[in-house]
Design an enzyme around this catalytic site. Structure first.
Site, mmCIF file in Angstrom:
data_model
loop_
_atom_site.group_PDB
_atom_site.id
_atom_site.type_symbol
_atom_site.label_atom_id
_atom_site.label_comp_id
_atom_site.label_asym_id
_atom_site.label_seq_id
_atom_site.Cartn_x
_atom_site.Cartn_y
_atom_site.Cartn_z
ATOM 1 N N ASP A 112 0.789 -1.243 0.000
ATOM 2 C CA ASP A 112 0.000 0.000 0.000
ATOM 3 C C ASP A 112 0.819 1.291 0.000
ATOM 4 O OD1 ASP A 112 -2.623 -1.021 -0.145
ATOM 5 O OD2 ASP A 112 -2.492 -1.653 1.944
ATOM 6 N N ASP A 171 -6.338 -4.015 -6.419
ATOM 7 C CA ASP A 171 -6.026 -2.703 -5.823
ATOM 8 C C ASP A 171 -4.565 -2.295 -6.067
ATOM 9 O OD1 ASP A 171 -7.817 -4.472 -4.531
ATOM 10 O OD2 ASP A 171 -8.008 -3.173 -2.794
#
Ligand code: GLY
Length: 392
Positions: A112, A171
């Protein structure tokens, strides 16, 4: 006669009410509202924390530490608000939060880093050109690149656990932006190669015949073989989790920006067609949290997916012919008008200080259902700015 005049006045009144507000006015109002509303939000967060969501039952903002995948969105939103309003208090708050986030450039715990460090420091550098912010982004890209696995030609999203060996989620496409940017701005060229390899692998493995995507593909690192294709946050392994489709749309549009590879552009166009033409997309164009959720007990909307898809469509419209561009911009405009309406946008002082209502974080976990989320606000503000920059 009186009756006829009355009917005429009523009809013209409702026509008048239906007249659309100019987008320039809508955008202006939304940013001035955002500056005030984020003035409320900042007082609801302790100095070492980041906002995450709001719990109406307790009346409290739920916060996170800076390792949470969303830690870059709050400073990023503040920077977007500053970009439009030039409000010095908003800038000061952004700088305060960037200062606590900076240490995460060394974080290696998951994929992330792009969300965390590029939505924040990427925008800071774009606006202020400080060398130390660029250095933070460069180091963050180096940290993210440690998760690249040559045997599967992808970045590993999460570490292995008892259920998953080497998971890669859709993602992850979003984190490639930071890698491409660093390579194109004097950094290690290998980062962009990693991003391209990852995008190519995801293109081959994540998508279904109808151009929707699986959420998660799990690989065997030794053989490079796929173990399974499943969901983590969607309704079912075979369903179209709305935010995941949005990550894919945004990701391939962004990869086309950096590479001009037509395969990426075509993939983005196919995802857009899936999303826009889907029979389950409501008239206000804000998707259900999963495109397969209608007629289930969980048919909530996801404003975060709507905001993200709107922002991606506005960029995609920059790369296509006039007819497609019109479709993408019109769809995004409907989404933005919906999000700006009372149905989705909070009132001043309410919602803990967040802008948007009605997002879904993690339905299978039964967490963050029908709540505000930092990334909904971030992509909403980004889409409004993109609309202003390209289409006003
Ligand atoms: N990247 C996690 C999510 O979209 O919820």
């Amino acid at each position: 006669m009186k009756k006829i005049i009355f009917i005429f006045l009523m009809a013209s009144g409702s026509l008048f009410a239906q007249k659309k507000q100019k987008m320039s006015v809508l955008i202006d109002q939304q940013f001035h509202f955002a500056a005030e509303q984020y003035g409320v939000l900042k007082h609801n967060i302790a100095s070492g924390e980041m906002p995450r969501t709001f719990n109406p039952a307790t009346g409290k903002v739920v916060t996170s530490d800076t390792k949470w995948w969303c830690s870059g969105f709050y400073p990023g939103s503040l920077l977007y608000i500053y970009e439009y309003t030039k409000n010095p208090d908003i800038k000061a708050e952004a700088e305060k939060r960037l200062a606590i986030l900076e240490k995460e450039k060394h974080y290696l715990g998951n994929h992330d880093l792009g969300f965390m460090m590029y939505c924040s420091f990427g925008n800071a550098y774009r606006l202020f050109h400080k060398a130390e912010d660029k250095a933070t982004i460069d180091t963050s890209a180096m940290s993210l690149a440690t998760r690249y696995r040559p045997s599967i030609e992808s970045i590993q999203s999460w570490d292995s656990n008892e259920l998953l060996k080497c998971p890669v989620i859709i993602d992850n496409m979003m984190n490639l932006e930071m890698l491409c940017w660093v390579s194109d701005n004097g950094g290690d060229k290998r980062f962009k190669e990693i991003a391209i390899n990852h995008a190519n692998t995801t293109l081959k493995t994540h998508f279904r015949a109808d151009n929707s995507s699986y959420h998660l593909v799990d690989y065997d690192l030794k053989t490079g073989q796929i173990i399974k294709k499943i969901t983590w946050q969607g309704l079912a392994d075979s369903s179209a989790w709305a935010r995941g489709q949005g990550w894919g749309l945004y990701g391939y549009t962004m990869m086309y920006r950096f590479t001009k590879d037509k395969n990426y552009l075509n993939q983005a166009r196919k995802i857009a067609a899936f999303l826009i033409n889907h029979p389950n997309l409501p008239a206000d164009k804000i998707p259900y949290w999963d495109y397969n959720a209608p007629n289930t007990p969980t048919q909530y909307r996801d404003a975060s997916a709507g905001a993200l898809i709107a922002s991606a469509l506005l960029e995609l419209g920059q790369y296509t012919g006039a007819k497609e561009k019109k479709l993408y911009v019109n769809t995004a405009e409907t989404m933005l008008r919906s999000l700006a309406s009372d149905k989705y946008r909070a009132k001043l002082g309410e919602n803990g200080g967040f802008l948007l209502l009605h997002s879904v974080g993690h339905m299978p976990n039964k967490t963050e259902i029908d709540v505000p989320l930092t990334y909904a606000d971030y992509y909403y503000l980004e889409a409004l700015l993109r609309y202003k920059k390209w289409y006003l």
